[in-house]
Design a protein around this motif. Structure first.
Motif, PDB file in Angstrom:
ATOM      1  N   HIS A 163      -4.773  -1.313   9.569  1.00 31.94           N
ATOM      2  CA  HIS A 163      -5.041  -0.210   9.128  1.00 31.94           C
ATOM      3  C   HIS A 163      -6.082  -0.208   8.309  1.00 31.94           C
ATOM      4  O   HIS A 163      -7.001   0.727   8.421  1.00 31.94           O
ATOM      5  N   GLY A 164      -6.493  -1.456   7.518  1.00 30.57           N
ATOM      6  CA  GLY A 164      -7.648  -1.515   6.677  1.00 30.57           C
ATOM      7  C   GLY A 164      -8.872  -1.559   7.634  1.00 30.57           C
ATOM      8  O   GLY A 164      -9.921  -0.978   7.439  1.00 30.57           O
ATOM      9  N   ALA A 165      -8.743  -2.257   8.799  1.00 27.74           N
ATOM     10  CA  ALA A 165      -9.884  -2.432   9.830  1.00 27.74           C
ATOM     11  C   ALA A 165     -10.036  -1.036  10.203  1.00 27.74           C
ATOM     12  O   ALA A 165     -11.404  -0.743  10.369  1.00 27.74           O
ATOM     13  N   ALA A 166      -9.193  -0.272  10.696  1.00 18.89           N
ATOM     14  CA  ALA A 166      -9.322   0.933  11.058  1.00 18.89           C
ATOM     15  C   ALA A 166     -10.106   1.891   9.993  1.00 18.89           C
ATOM     16  O   ALA A 166     -11.061   2.523  10.645  1.00 18.89           O
ATOM     17  N   ARG A 167      -9.759   1.866   8.969  1.00 20.00           N
ATOM     18  CA  ARG A 167     -10.381   2.581   7.797  1.00 20.00           C
ATOM     19  C   ARG A 167     -11.925   2.379   7.720  1.00 20.00           C
ATOM     20  O   ARG A 167     -12.796   3.132   7.553  1.00 20.00           O
ATOM     21  N   ARG A 168     -12.218   0.818   7.682  1.00 19.03           N
ATOM     22  CA  ARG A 168     -13.347   0.448   7.765  1.00 19.03           C
ATOM     23  C   ARG A 168     -14.293   1.055   8.696  1.00 19.03           C
ATOM     24  O   ARG A 168     -15.480   1.548   8.466  1.00 19.03           O
ATOM     25  N   GLU A 169     -13.720   0.861   9.944  1.00 24.57           N
ATOM     26  CA  GLU A 169     -14.525   1.473  10.836  1.00 24.57           C
ATOM     27  C   GLU A 169     -14.898   2.787  10.984  1.00 24.57           C
ATOM     28  O   GLU A 169     -16.081   3.177  11.446  1.00 24.57           O
ATOM     29  N   VAL A 170     -13.977   3.475  10.544  1.00 29.65           N
ATOM     30  CA  VAL A 170     -14.064   5.090  10.344  1.00 29.65           C
ATOM     31  C   VAL A 170     -15.367   5.237   9.281  1.00 29.65           C
ATOM     32  O   VAL A 170     -16.083   5.926   9.520  1.00 29.65           O
ATOM     33  N   THR A 225      11.168 -12.478   7.797  1.00 27.59           N
ATOM     34  CA  THR A 225       9.911 -13.058   7.942  1.00 27.59           C
ATOM     35  C   THR A 225       9.195 -12.358   9.037  1.00 27.59           C
ATOM     36  O   THR A 225       7.908 -11.809   8.764  1.00 27.59           O
ATOM     37  N   LEU A 226       9.635 -12.001  10.150  1.00 28.42           N
ATOM     38  CA  LEU A 226       9.195 -11.145  11.387  1.00 28.42           C
ATOM     39  C   LEU A 226       8.585  -9.711  10.960  1.00 28.42           C
ATOM     40  O   LEU A 226       7.546  -9.463  11.184  1.00 28.42           O
ATOM     41  N   THR A 227       9.341  -9.233  10.270  1.00 30.97           N
ATOM     42  CA  THR A 227       9.299  -7.865   9.515  1.00 30.97           C
ATOM     43  C   THR A 227       8.148  -7.883   8.682  1.00 30.97           C
ATOM     44  O   THR A 227       7.105  -7.193   8.808  1.00 30.97           O
ATOM     45  N   ARG A 228       8.095  -8.839   7.886  1.00 33.21           N
ATOM     46  CA  ARG A 228       6.967  -8.819   6.764  1.00 33.21           C
ATOM     47  C   ARG A 228       5.535  -9.120   7.520  1.00 33.21           C
ATOM     48  O   ARG A 228       4.690  -8.698   7.227  1.00 33.21           O
ATOM     49  N   MET A 229       5.646 -10.024   8.499  1.00 29.72           N
ATOM     50  CA  MET A 229       4.499 -10.451   9.194  1.00 29.72           C
ATOM     51  C   MET A 229       3.976  -9.179  10.158  1.00 29.72           C
ATOM     52  O   MET A 229       2.534  -9.005  10.130  1.00 29.72           O
ATOM     53  N   GLY A 230       4.752  -8.543  10.561  1.00 25.13           N
ATOM     54  CA  GLY A 230       4.362  -7.121  11.194  1.00 25.13           C
ATOM     55  C   GLY A 230       3.841  -6.367  10.341  1.00 25.13           C
ATOM     56  O   GLY A 230       2.658  -5.731  10.818  1.00 25.13           O
ATOM     57  N   GLU A 231       4.155  -6.078   9.116  1.00 27.37           N
ATOM     58  CA  GLU A 231       3.871  -5.123   8.048  1.00 27.37           C
ATOM     59  C   GLU A 231       2.544  -5.628   7.803  1.00 27.37           C
ATOM     60  O   GLU A 231       1.620  -4.904   7.393  1.00 27.37           O
ATOM     61  N   SER A 232       2.401  -7.019   7.483  1.00 20.29           N
ATOM     62  CA  SER A 232       1.035  -7.483   7.010  1.00 20.29           C
ATOM     63  C   SER A 232      -0.154  -7.289   8.099  1.00 20.29           C
ATOM     64  O   SER A 232      -1.059  -6.663   7.994  1.00 20.29           O
ATOM     65  N   LYS A 233       0.355  -7.575   9.398  1.00 18.28           N
ATOM     66  CA  LYS A 233      -0.569  -7.044  10.655  1.00 18.28           C
ATOM     67  C   LYS A 233      -1.119  -5.728  10.761  1.00 18.28           C
ATOM     68  O   LYS A 233      -2.244  -5.316  10.950  1.00 18.28           O
ATOM     69  N   VAL A 234       0.051  -4.990  10.296  1.00 19.63           N
ATOM     70  CA  VAL A 234      -0.149  -3.406  10.506  1.00 19.63           C
ATOM     71  C   VAL A 234      -1.207  -2.986   9.494  1.00 19.63           C
ATOM     72  O   VAL A 234      -2.063  -2.128   9.492  1.00 19.63           O
ATOM     73  N   GLU A 235      -0.895  -3.358   8.232  1.00 21.29           N
ATOM     74  CA  GLU A 235      -1.910  -3.199   6.970  1.00 21.29           C
ATOM     75  C   GLU A 235      -3.454  -3.684   7.227  1.00 21.29           C
ATOM     76  O   GLU A 235      -4.127  -3.043   6.944  1.00 21.29           O
ATOM     77  N   GLN A 236      -3.288  -4.776   7.945  1.00 17.32           N
ATOM     78  CA  GLN A 236      -4.606  -5.462   8.380  1.00 17.32           C
ATOM     79  C   GLN A 236      -5.189  -4.573   9.335  1.00 17.32           C
ATOM     80  O   GLN A 236      -6.534  -4.092   9.268  1.00 17.32           O
TER      81      GLN A 236
END
Length: 120
Positions: free
Chosen positions: A61-68, A48-59
């Motif tokens: 990453h998406g925010a960074a892409r939008r900002e770029v 569960t923690l791994t999935r939550m971490g992956e989800s946060k990383v994806e979020q």
């Protein structure tokens, strides 16, 4: 009679020891079962923690892409604005040179003279 009492006492002692071993085995089995359940629970928590971490990383990453993308768009707008301003200045300079060619030549000579003095 002492022999009979000894035999009975010995049998009772063996029965108590057997009962204790049975209780100890039951406790060990129960403890092993609890440890096994705990290990399963820990594995599920880790998943569960791994999935939550992956989800946060994806979020992130998406925010960074939008900002770029946003920064690139802003940079491109700024570059276009500066290019437009330089184009206007260039046009104005060309118009001024066409209208007053002697003044432009005198100004260029003055600037060249000042730069020559500064570079000595």
């Amino acid at each position: 009679m002492a022999d009979t009492e000894d035999v009975v006492a010995d049998a009772a002692s063996k029965a108590r020891n057997a009962a204790r071993r049975t209780v100890d085995r039951a406790r060990e089995e129960k403890l092993e079962e609890q440890v096994s359940r705990l290990q399963d629970d820990l594995k599920r928590i880790a998943d569960t923690l791994t999935r939550m971490g992956e989800s946060k990383v994806e979020q992130a990453h998406g925010a960074a892409r939008r900002e770029v993308r946003h920064l690139v768009a802003n940079g491109q707008q700024a570059l276009d604005s500066v290019q437009d301003e330089f184009s206007q200045v260039e046009r104005q300079l060309k118009d001024t040179i066409r209208q007053k060619p002697l003044t432009a030549v005198a100004g260029a000579l003055a600037v060249g003279f000042v730069l020559a003095l500064l570079t000595r």
